[in-house]
Design a protein around this motif. Structure first.
Motif, mmCIF file in Angstrom:
data_model
loop_
_atom_site.group_PDB
_atom_site.id
_atom_site.type_symbol
_atom_site.label_atom_id
_atom_site.label_comp_id
_atom_site.label_asym_id
_atom_site.label_seq_id
_atom_site.Cartn_x
_atom_site.Cartn_y
_atom_site.Cartn_z
ATOM 1 N N GLY A 1 -4.275 -2.154 5.079
ATOM 2 C CA GLY A 1 -3.936 -1.274 3.273
ATOM 3 C C GLY A 1 -4.450 -2.663 2.495
ATOM 4 O O GLY A 1 -4.898 -2.202 1.977
ATOM 5 N N TYR B 1 -7.684 -2.701 1.923
ATOM 6 C CA TYR B 1 -8.553 -1.985 0.956
ATOM 7 C C TYR B 1 -7.601 -1.734 -0.522
ATOM 8 O O TYR B 1 -8.708 -1.497 -1.934
ATOM 9 C CB TYR B 1 -8.106 -0.334 1.371
ATOM 10 C CG TYR B 1 -8.602 0.204 2.306
ATOM 11 C CD1 TYR B 1 -10.277 0.904 2.632
ATOM 12 C CD2 TYR B 1 -8.248 -0.068 3.684
ATOM 13 C CE1 TYR B 1 -10.930 1.084 3.169
ATOM 14 C CE2 TYR B 1 -9.388 0.442 4.541
ATOM 15 C CZ TYR B 1 -10.703 0.696 4.254
ATOM 16 O OH TYR B 1 -11.324 1.291 5.830
ATOM 17 N N ARG B 2 -6.847 -2.077 -1.104
ATOM 18 C CA ARG B 2 -6.050 -2.758 -2.496
ATOM 19 C C ARG B 2 -6.840 -3.523 -2.672
ATOM 20 O O ARG B 2 -7.480 -4.107 -3.350
ATOM 21 C CB ARG B 2 -4.450 -2.284 -2.010
ATOM 22 C CG ARG B 2 -3.705 -1.533 -1.407
ATOM 23 C CD ARG B 2 -1.994 -1.967 -1.027
ATOM 24 N NE ARG B 2 -1.494 -1.438 -0.921
ATOM 25 C CZ ARG B 2 -0.996 0.002 -1.467
ATOM 26 N NH1 ARG B 2 -0.627 -0.928 -2.571
ATOM 27 N NH2 ARG B 2 -0.343 0.919 -1.172
ATOM 28 N N ALA C 1 -6.623 2.228 -4.045
ATOM 29 C CA ALA C 1 -7.727 1.982 -2.977
ATOM 30 C C ALA C 1 -7.669 2.812 -2.194
ATOM 31 O O ALA C 1 -8.384 3.998 -1.267
ATOM 32 C CB ALA C 1 -6.374 1.311 -2.264
ATOM 33 N N SER C 2 -6.717 4.393 -2.270
ATOM 34 C CA SER C 2 -6.784 5.567 -1.833
ATOM 35 C C SER C 2 -8.412 6.043 -2.168
ATOM 36 O O SER C 2 -8.997 6.961 -1.465
ATOM 37 C CB SER C 2 -5.732 6.236 -2.138
ATOM 38 O OG SER C 2 -6.132 7.524 -1.290
ATOM 39 N N ALA D 1 -11.437 4.626 -0.858
ATOM 40 C CA ALA D 1 -11.383 4.113 -0.022
ATOM 41 C C ALA D 1 -11.831 5.705 1.516
ATOM 42 O O ALA D 1 -11.764 5.711 2.700
ATOM 43 C CB ALA D 1 -9.945 4.971 1.314
ATOM 44 N N ARG E 1 -4.258 3.017 8.310
ATOM 45 C CA ARG E 1 -4.560 4.963 8.665
ATOM 46 C C ARG E 1 -5.369 5.101 10.150
ATOM 47 O O ARG E 1 -5.475 6.126 9.961
ATOM 48 C CB ARG E 1 -5.525 5.245 7.515
ATOM 49 C CG ARG E 1 -4.718 5.316 6.127
ATOM 50 C CD ARG E 1 -3.501 6.016 5.851
ATOM 51 N NE ARG E 1 -2.559 6.087 4.549
ATOM 52 C CZ ARG E 1 -2.145 5.209 4.393
ATOM 53 N NH1 ARG E 1 -1.974 3.371 5.558
ATOM 54 N NH2 ARG E 1 -1.772 4.737 3.305
ATOM 55 N N ASP E 2 -6.737 4.004 10.461
ATOM 56 C CA ASP E 2 -7.811 4.089 11.158
ATOM 57 C C ASP E 2 -7.637 3.550 11.974
ATOM 58 O O ASP E 2 -8.500 3.018 12.776
ATOM 59 C CB ASP E 2 -8.648 4.331 10.227
ATOM 60 C CG ASP E 2 -9.471 3.316 9.335
ATOM 61 O OD1 ASP E 2 -8.257 2.994 9.683
ATOM 62 O OD2 ASP E 2 -10.477 3.211 9.989
ATOM 63 N N ARG F 1 10.157 3.830 -0.999
ATOM 64 C CA ARG F 1 8.566 3.768 -1.365
ATOM 65 C C ARG F 1 8.975 3.464 -2.891
ATOM 66 O O ARG F 1 8.683 2.639 -3.308
ATOM 67 C CB ARG F 1 7.332 4.484 -1.283
ATOM 68 C CG ARG F 1 5.951 3.809 -2.023
ATOM 69 C CD ARG F 1 4.899 2.962 -1.767
ATOM 70 N NE ARG F 1 5.058 2.250 -0.543
ATOM 71 C CZ ARG F 1 4.043 2.306 0.208
ATOM 72 N NH1 ARG F 1 2.722 2.877 -0.799
ATOM 73 N NH2 ARG F 1 3.819 1.783 1.237
ATOM 74 N N ARG G 1 -10.021 13.079 3.905
ATOM 75 C CA ARG G 1 -11.840 12.669 3.871
ATOM 76 C C ARG G 1 -12.350 12.465 4.965
ATOM 77 O O ARG G 1 -12.044 13.079 5.762
ATOM 78 C CB ARG G 1 -11.180 11.472 3.434
ATOM 79 C CG ARG G 1 -10.780 10.509 4.186
ATOM 80 C CD ARG G 1 -11.302 9.067 3.915
ATOM 81 N NE ARG G 1 -10.251 8.041 5.083
ATOM 82 C CZ ARG G 1 -8.719 7.099 4.857
ATOM 83 N NH1 ARG G 1 -8.810 6.745 3.914
ATOM 84 N NH2 ARG G 1 -8.940 6.618 6.111
HETATM 85 O O1 DC Z 1 -1.319 1.115 3.397
HETATM 86 P P1 DC Z 1 -1.291 1.354 2.497
HETATM 87 O O2 DC Z 1 -0.461 2.289 1.550
HETATM 88 O O3 DC Z 1 -1.396 -0.624 1.661
HETATM 89 O O4 DC Z 1 -2.878 1.785 2.054
HETATM 90 C C1 DC Z 1 -3.125 1.497 0.874
HETATM 91 C C2 DC Z 1 -4.647 3.017 0.928
HETATM 92 O O5 DC Z 1 -5.243 2.307 1.317
HETATM 93 C C3 DC Z 1 -4.301 3.963 1.305
HETATM 94 O O6 DC Z 1 -3.954 5.139 0.452
HETATM 95 C C4 DC Z 1 -5.742 4.426 2.356
HETATM 96 C C5 DC Z 1 -6.345 2.471 1.886
HETATM 97 N N1 DC Z 1 -6.705 2.596 3.732
HETATM 98 C C6 DC Z 1 -7.269 3.411 4.662
HETATM 99 O O7 DC Z 1 -8.241 4.190 4.109
HETATM 100 N N2 DC Z 1 -7.960 3.199 5.779
HETATM 101 C C7 DC Z 1 -6.271 2.248 6.534
HETATM 102 N N3 DC Z 1 -7.127 1.398 7.724
HETATM 103 C C8 DC Z 1 -5.647 1.387 4.943
HETATM 104 C C9 DC Z 1 -5.087 1.631 4.152
#
Ligand code: DC
Length: 220
Positions: free
Chosen positions: A35, A38-39, A94-95, A98, A125-126, A152, A182
């Motif tokens: 994450g 992605y951030r 980030a979301s 992504a 997430r994946d 959070r 998505r």
């Molecule tokens: O885990 P996080 O809240 O720090 O992640 C932020 C965003 O990054 C999350 O809303 C979607 C994306 N993300 C993703 O799509 N795939 C991942 N493996 C990790 C994060």
């Protein structure tokens, strides 16, 4: 000893980062917070002035960006963005980025490069479904939306961000829906994953459960 990969996936606010970091520390494994990647990518795109909805622009910006981790800090083009990536704005951006397949692809090699040097705990997430589909142990953490928003909110307040609980809950709902719906690599329970509902569990308990699974696996 064979180097193993443990993945921990789940929606925001399930305690993935804290659990993964603790488990990695206790076992001497490398910890990968996908994450945070992605951030950091979202910060690069935000700073460039490009729209997160423009996939080509996002990938162009990322092809020129360098993201590194060192001592639990995240660097974008050499600048420490550890605090900045935790803002609500960057959570949403980030979301948003992504959802783009080519953005996900651009970050894939970097994530996979963490494998092999040592055993690894990766969270996101994946990580169990796409990044490391052959991981040795896959964990999926979940919790009620209200409990995840509460966690959070408290985390953001403790880091000095001015937010309200309702705002955090709304953002979390939007992110949940975008991350799960998505088309490319949506948030799913990976095949063979162990699902843990953390709604009524302390972080210590969740860490104990995961450590127990890993130690049993290593003992076999
Ligand atoms: O885990 P996080 O809240 O720090 O992640 C932020 C965003 O990054 C999350 O809303 C979607 C994306 N993300 C993703 O799509 N795939 C991942 N493996 C990790 C994060």
């Amino acid at each position: 000893m064979k180097h193993i990969v443990v993945t921990i996936d789940g929606p925001a606010g399930t305690g993935k980062s804290t659990v993964a970091r603790e488990v990695a520390k206790k076992l001497g494994f490398v910890y990968l917070d996908t994450g945070a990647l992605y951030r950091a990518a979202a910060v690069a795109i935000d700073d460039s002035g490009c729209k997160t909805s423009n996939e080509q622009d996002c990938v162009r910006v990322l092809s020129r960006a360098t993201i590194n981790f060192a001592d639990e800090h995240v660097f974008l083009n050499g600048l420490d963005v550890t605090q900045r990536i935790r803002s609500q704005r960057i959570s949403s951006l980030a979301s948003e980025i992504a959802v783009h397949p080519s953005v996900r692809n651009a970050l894939l090699d970097l994530q996979r490069s963490f494998r092999g040097k040592s055993s690894l705990v990766a969270e996101g997430r994946d990580t169990g479904s796409v990044v490391f589909p052959d991981a040795d142990i896959k964990i999926y953490l979940d919790a009620s939306q209200e409990e995840r928003a509460r966690r959070r909110y408290e985390e953001l307040i403790s880091k000095g961000f001015a937010v309200s609980y309702d705002q955090v809950l709304n953002d979390l709902r939007e992110r949940d829906s975008r991350d799960s719906s998505r088309a490319t690599a949506p948030l799913v329970i990976p095949q063979h994953a162990i699902v843990v509902d953390t709604t009524h569990l302390s972080i210590e308990n969740v860490v104990r459960i995961v450590l127990d699974k890993v130690r049993r696996y290593l003992a076999d």
